[in-house]
Design a protein around this motif. Sequence first.
Motif, PDB file in Angstrom:
ATOM      1  N   GLY A 184     -18.548 -40.038  49.526  1.00  0.00           N
ATOM      2  CA  GLY A 184     -18.398 -40.524  48.168  1.00  0.00           C
ATOM      3  C   GLY A 184     -19.616 -40.307  47.299  1.00  0.00           C
ATOM      4  N   VAL A 185     -19.382 -40.425  45.996  1.00  0.00           N
ATOM      5  CA  VAL A 185     -20.452 -40.412  45.000  1.00  0.00           C
ATOM      6  C   VAL A 185     -20.241 -41.615  44.102  1.00  0.00           C
ATOM      7  N   TRP A 186     -21.321 -42.359  43.861  1.00  0.00           N
ATOM      8  CA  TRP A 186     -21.241 -43.622  43.125  1.00  0.00           C
ATOM      9  C   TRP A 186     -22.295 -43.673  42.030  1.00  0.00           C
ATOM     10  N   ARG A 187     -22.036 -44.527  41.059  1.00  0.00           N
ATOM     11  CA  ARG A 187     -23.040 -44.784  40.033  1.00  0.00           C
ATOM     12  C   ARG A 187     -24.062 -45.771  40.599  1.00  0.00           C
ATOM     13  N   LEU A 188     -25.326 -45.447  40.440  1.00  0.00           N
ATOM     14  CA  LEU A 188     -26.387 -46.291  40.974  1.00  0.00           C
ATOM     15  C   LEU A 188     -26.320 -47.701  40.401  1.00  0.00           C
ATOM     16  N   SER A 189     -26.024 -47.820  39.122  1.00  0.00           N
ATOM     17  CA  SER A 189     -25.961 -49.143  38.493  1.00  0.00           C
ATOM     18  C   SER A 189     -24.903 -50.017  39.160  1.00  0.00           C
ATOM     19  N   ALA A 190     -23.752 -49.430  39.512  1.00  0.00           N
ATOM     20  CA  ALA A 190     -22.682 -50.191  40.159  1.00  0.00           C
ATOM     21  C   ALA A 190     -23.081 -50.607  41.571  1.00  0.00           C
ATOM     22  N   LEU A 191     -23.738 -49.703  42.296  1.00  0.00           N
ATOM     23  CA  LEU A 191     -24.169 -50.034  43.651  1.00  0.00           C
ATOM     24  C   LEU A 191     -25.196 -51.158  43.645  1.00  0.00           C
ATOM     25  N   ARG A 192     -26.128 -51.104  42.718  1.00  0.00           N
ATOM     26  CA  ARG A 192     -27.156 -52.139  42.664  1.00  0.00           C
ATOM     27  C   ARG A 192     -26.547 -53.512  42.410  1.00  0.00           C
ATOM     28  N   GLN A 193     -25.508 -53.577  41.595  1.00  0.00           N
ATOM     29  CA  GLN A 193     -24.878 -54.850  41.288  1.00  0.00           C
ATOM     30  C   GLN A 193     -24.001 -55.354  42.421  1.00  0.00           C
ATOM     31  N   ALA A 194     -23.422 -54.428  43.201  1.00  0.00           N
ATOM     32  CA  ALA A 194     -22.415 -54.815  44.185  1.00  0.00           C
ATOM     33  C   ALA A 194     -22.964 -55.101  45.575  1.00  0.00           C
ATOM     34  N   VAL A 195     -23.997 -54.368  45.995  1.00  0.00           N
ATOM     35  CA  VAL A 195     -24.448 -54.455  47.388  1.00  0.00           C
ATOM     36  C   VAL A 195     -25.375 -55.651  47.557  1.00  0.00           C
ATOM     37  N   PRO A 196     -25.000 -56.601  48.428  1.00  0.00           N
ATOM     38  CA  PRO A 196     -25.831 -57.791  48.620  1.00  0.00           C
ATOM     39  C   PRO A 196     -27.047 -57.473  49.483  1.00  0.00           C
ATOM     40  N   PRO A 197     -28.129 -58.251  49.343  1.00  0.00           N
ATOM     41  CA  PRO A 197     -29.310 -58.007  50.178  1.00  0.00           C
ATOM     42  C   PRO A 197     -29.057 -58.304  51.649  1.00  0.00           C
ATOM     43  N   GLY A 198     -28.245 -59.333  51.937  1.00  0.00           N
ATOM     44  CA  GLY A 198     -27.927 -59.662  53.325  1.00  0.00           C
ATOM     45  C   GLY A 198     -26.637 -58.990  53.730  1.00  0.00           C
ATOM     46  N   ALA A 199     -26.720 -57.757  54.226  1.00  0.00           N
ATOM     47  CA  ALA A 199     -25.515 -56.961  54.436  1.00  0.00           C
ATOM     48  C   ALA A 199     -25.241 -56.661  55.902  1.00  0.00           C
ATOM     49  N   ALA A 200     -25.964 -57.264  56.815  1.00  0.00           N
ATOM     50  CA  ALA A 200     -25.817 -56.941  58.234  1.00  0.00           C
ATOM     51  C   ALA A 200     -24.404 -57.254  58.719  1.00  0.00           C
ATOM     52  N   GLY A 201     -23.849 -56.303  59.465  1.00  0.00           N
ATOM     53  CA  GLY A 201     -22.556 -56.510  60.086  1.00  0.00           C
ATOM     54  C   GLY A 201     -21.357 -56.312  59.181  1.00  0.00           C
ATOM     55  N   LYS A 202     -21.562 -55.934  57.945  1.00  0.00           N
ATOM     56  CA  LYS A 202     -20.454 -55.782  57.006  1.00  0.00           C
ATOM     57  C   LYS A 202     -20.116 -54.307  56.814  1.00  0.00           C
ATOM     58  N   SER A 203     -18.866 -54.040  56.458  1.00  0.00           N
ATOM     59  CA  SER A 203     -18.416 -52.674  56.247  1.00  0.00           C
ATOM     60  C   SER A 203     -18.640 -52.251  54.802  1.00  0.00           C
ATOM     61  N   LEU A 204     -18.650 -50.941  54.581  1.00  0.00           N
ATOM     62  CA  LEU A 204     -18.720 -50.446  53.216  1.00  0.00           C
ATOM     63  C   LEU A 204     -17.495 -50.878  52.417  1.00  0.00           C
ATOM     64  N   LYS A 205     -16.337 -50.827  53.037  1.00  0.00           N
ATOM     65  CA  LYS A 205     -15.092 -51.180  52.344  1.00  0.00           C
ATOM     66  C   LYS A 205     -15.126 -52.610  51.822  1.00  0.00           C
ATOM     67  N   SER A 206     -15.772 -53.520  52.560  1.00  0.00           N
ATOM     68  CA  SER A 206     -15.780 -54.923  52.165  1.00  0.00           C
ATOM     69  C   SER A 206     -16.437 -55.154  50.820  1.00  0.00           C
ATOM     70  N   VAL A 207     -17.316 -54.238  50.411  1.00  0.00           N
ATOM     71  CA  VAL A 207     -18.010 -54.370  49.126  1.00  0.00           C
ATOM     72  C   VAL A 207     -17.571 -53.286  48.144  1.00  0.00           C
ATOM     73  N   LEU A 208     -17.624 -52.037  48.584  1.00  0.00           N
ATOM     74  CA  LEU A 208     -17.289 -50.940  47.677  1.00  0.00           C
ATOM     75  C   LEU A 208     -15.808 -50.924  47.325  1.00  0.00           C
ATOM     76  N   GLY A 209     -14.980 -51.489  48.198  1.00  0.00           N
ATOM     77  CA  GLY A 209     -13.553 -51.521  47.933  1.00  0.00           C
ATOM     78  C   GLY A 209     -13.175 -52.356  46.732  1.00  0.00           C
ATOM     79  N   ALA A 210     -14.070 -53.235  46.293  1.00  0.00           N
ATOM     80  CA  ALA A 210     -13.796 -54.075  45.126  1.00  0.00           C
ATOM     81  C   ALA A 210     -14.163 -53.385  43.818  1.00  0.00           C
ATOM     82  N   LEU A 211     -14.809 -52.225  43.890  1.00  0.00           N
ATOM     83  CA  LEU A 211     -15.246 -51.513  42.687  1.00  0.00           C
ATOM     84  C   LEU A 211     -14.158 -50.548  42.211  1.00  0.00           C
TER      85      LEU A 211
END
Length: 270
Positions: free
Chosen positions: A221-248
């Motif tokens: 995939g290719v994403w906008r940096l601004s969207a990734l910065r807002q969506a990705v939490p700092p405590g992300a251990a054990g989580k999938s990409l879909k769990s966060v990026l899927g909401a965008l």
Amino acid sequence: MRFAAIIFAGGKATRLGGVDKVMLRVNGQTLLERSLDAVTGADPIVVVGPRRDIQAPVVWVREDPPGAGPLAALAAGLAALDKPHIAIDDPGEVHVAVDDSGHTDVVVDDPGDTDVAVDAPGDAHVAVGDPGDIQVAVDDPGEVHLVVDDAGDTQVAVEDPGDTHVAIDHSGDTHVAILAGDLIGIATDTVPRLRSTLDANPGAAGAILVDDEGYLQWMHGVWRLSALRQAVPPGAAGKSLKSVLGALPLIEVPARAGETADVDTPEDLA
């Protein structure tokens, strides 16, 4: 539009007997090299995983803790984009003047492994990951030239020892390619196609491949940096990409035959 890349290269490859999967060679090229070729022109290219002996000028980082999963790897990659990085044309000696004590020589053996964190003009910390960790505090801002265009990423290009220019130039609309490091089917036009799709859809946060069975390929995939910065939490251990990026909001791009193939088993290499 500016362009950066984050490549995941930290998997354990248990189904391949624990070999270093991304360093397996296919047609004379490692899988990691294939992924790097797919993001030609990206700056920086951040590789999340153990350091390998490669020639490409990449920024190496690890997820926290190591092995914490793809979302933690993405968080580590994004954090690296938020830090200045150095591109050194000649990996020789960089001379930095410190106070009145003359010059401190920082020997950079690996140009792909030098991070520069600039806290404020006149206070530059140079951390050299190999050999060891060296920090240089520059108290005289006249020795370091800072050009700050945006509060995003900083690139440091050292063309002349003793003349370091720092430019902060990554805007929030930077495209960030997110790829796995074992993509045997990716083509040189895959990422450009995704970028063009994203450009054509200004309301979308990302564009990713979807295979012929309808599965979204989160590591193509290719994403906008601004969207990734807002969506990705700092405590992300054990989580999938879909769990966060899927909401965008994203655009699904049909993959071509074999384009999403990766390597999980020995049969995938056949």
